[in-house]
Motif scaffolding. Structure first.
Motif, PDB file in Angstrom:
ATOM      1  N   HIS A   1      -5.152  -1.278  -7.440  1.00  0.00           N
ATOM      2  CA  HIS A   1      -6.583  -0.985  -7.319  1.00  0.00           C
ATOM      3  C   HIS A   1      -7.312  -2.316  -7.233  1.00  0.00           C
ATOM      4  O   HIS A   1      -6.831  -3.335  -7.747  1.00  0.00           O
TER       5      HIS A   1
ATOM      6  N   GLY B   1       1.257   2.056  -3.339  1.00  0.00           N
ATOM      7  CA  GLY B   1       0.030   2.683  -3.819  1.00  0.00           C
ATOM      8  C   GLY B   1       0.004   4.171  -3.533  1.00  0.00           C
ATOM      9  O   GLY B   1      -0.428   4.976  -4.372  1.00  0.00           O
TER      10      GLY B   1
ATOM     11  N   HIS C   1      -4.397   4.745  -1.437  1.00  0.00           N
ATOM     12  CA  HIS C   1      -4.371   3.967  -2.672  1.00  0.00           C
ATOM     13  C   HIS C   1      -4.545   4.841  -3.906  1.00  0.00           C
ATOM     14  O   HIS C   1      -5.105   5.938  -3.818  1.00  0.00           O
TER      15      HIS C   1
ATOM     16  N   SER D   1       0.824  -1.211   0.000  1.00  0.00           N
ATOM     17  CA  SER D   1       0.000   0.000   0.000  1.00  0.00           C
ATOM     18  C   SER D   1       0.856   1.258   0.000  1.00  0.00           C
ATOM     19  O   SER D   1       0.421   2.309  -0.481  1.00  0.00           O
TER      20      SER D   1
ATOM     21  N   TYR E   1      -6.789   4.386 -11.925  1.00  0.00           N
ATOM     22  CA  TYR E   1      -5.422   4.085 -11.490  1.00  0.00           C
ATOM     23  C   TYR E   1      -4.436   4.150 -12.653  1.00  0.00           C
ATOM     24  O   TYR E   1      -3.247   4.445 -12.469  1.00  0.00           O
TER      25      TYR E   1
ATOM     26  N   TYR F   1       0.325  -1.862  -4.334  1.00  0.00           N
ATOM     27  CA  TYR F   1      -1.125  -1.998  -4.500  1.00  0.00           C
ATOM     28  C   TYR F   1      -1.550  -1.040  -5.609  1.00  0.00           C
ATOM     29  O   TYR F   1      -1.192   0.144  -5.593  1.00  0.00           O
TER      30      TYR F   1
END
Length: 328
Positions: free
Chosen positions: A189, A164, A255, A161, A260, A187
């Motif tokens: 999505h 992310g 995130h 994460s 993304y 990370y």
């Protein structure tokens, strides 16, 4: 006139149903409790290193609070700075093996901040004040490092994460831009091909997430402090510094955005992506195609016999990171 009234009634009714659905999903969906935990071995990478990490230091943020970080000065000095962001549920201490390897080789000064809501004694564990605050905190930290190392190459990295957040920061409006990115099993999505529904230890409250998403779309943020995910970490590896639940506003802040691919496309500096082939949390084989489509300049490498959490200490990962740093 009758048609106009009918249309207005339908519109109001639709809005009412929309809001009622969002509130019901938000308020009536209980958060999962601990159940049979995943194999303890997955969490070996979170165990305290044999050598204690450096002591915590503080840096000021724009809201007047102070957050923790650890510093690993490069032996012999260096003209590079590497910031490493930790993953979900933990804090920067577990990144010590990678930080020490890089700093000990004289390749970069390494810093591992504890994200707001995490660490040994956060003001509010598992929560932030607003969506986007982690990006603001990161900008504050990077600005401080720019002052301390004005001529250094600034590299931003993150694990899981934490990766992310690095991607989200790049895709937003960063006040301080990085000169390169190091992404360790990041990370992406829950709709990305890298997502793995059977990861087991992260248990999101999907109905509540949907409800809060609906409410936020119409500007209702009063319930964003509600917990939306629980990390089912075995008790045998806990030491009291874990963050086992996240609020909605923290989870979203951590995130990449729903688009993304746009956040990935903003990685407009040299980028290295490392993923263990045995990653238990994400679909390792899917990373190459995702980055090829959205950020084709990024280098994606899969490391044999490496999992998700042990990635930060795996010899193959340390070697790859050192080789990459030597390019700057």
């Amino acid at each position: 006139m009758h048609i106009i009234k009918t249309l207005l009634f339908i519109g109001l009714t639709g809005a009412t149903i929309y809001l009622a659905t969002g509130l019901a999903l938000t308020l009536l969906s209980p958060l999962a409790e601990d159940d049979a935990p995943p194999a303890t071995g997955l969490f070996n990478g979170l165990r305290s290193p044999d050598t204690p990490p450096p002591p915590l230091s503080l840096y000021p943020t724009r809201d007047g609070s102070a957050l923790h970080y650890r510093a690993y000065p490069a032996e012999g000095g260096a003209d590079r700075v590497l910031v490493l962001i930790h993953g979900s549920g933990s804090h920067g201490a577990y990144l010590a093996p990678l930080a020490r390897a890089v700093a000990g080789a004289g390749l970069a000064h390494v810093y591992t901040p504890d994200l707001r809501g995490h660490g040994t004694a956060p003001a509010r564990r598992g929560d932030v004040d607003y969506i986007g605050q982690l990006e603001d905190d990161l900008d504050d930290f990077l600005a401080r490092l720019r002052l301390e190392h004005p001529n250094a190459t600034l590299l931003l990295g993150g694990h899981s994460s934490g990766g992310g957040l690095v991607i989200r920061h790049a895709g937003g409006r960063p006040e301080i831009k990085a000169d390169g990115y190091l992404l360790l099993a990041p990370y992406l999505h829950h709709k990305a091909p890298t997502h793995r529904a059977d990861a087991g230890w992260a248990r999101p409250n999907v109905p509540r997430l949907i409800g809060l998403s609906l409410l936020n779309r119409v500007g209702i943020t009063a319930f964003n402090d509600r917990p939306v995910i629980r990390f089912n970490m075995p008790r045998t590896v806990r030491d009291g510094t874990e963050t086992l639940t996240y609020s909605y506003r923290l989870l979203v802040s951590l995130h990449p955005r729903d688009d993304y691919a746009a956040d990935l496309a903003a990685l407009n500096a040299p980028t290295l992506v490392l993923v263990g082939k045995n990653d238990q949390t994400f679909q390792a084989d899917a990373y190459a195609a995702v980055f090829q489509d959205a950020a084709p300049e990024a280098e994606v490498r899969l490391l044999p016999d490496v999992g998700h959490l042990d990635l930060v200490a795996a010899p193959a990962a340390l070697t790859a990171v050192k080789t990459w740093l030597n390019r700057f």
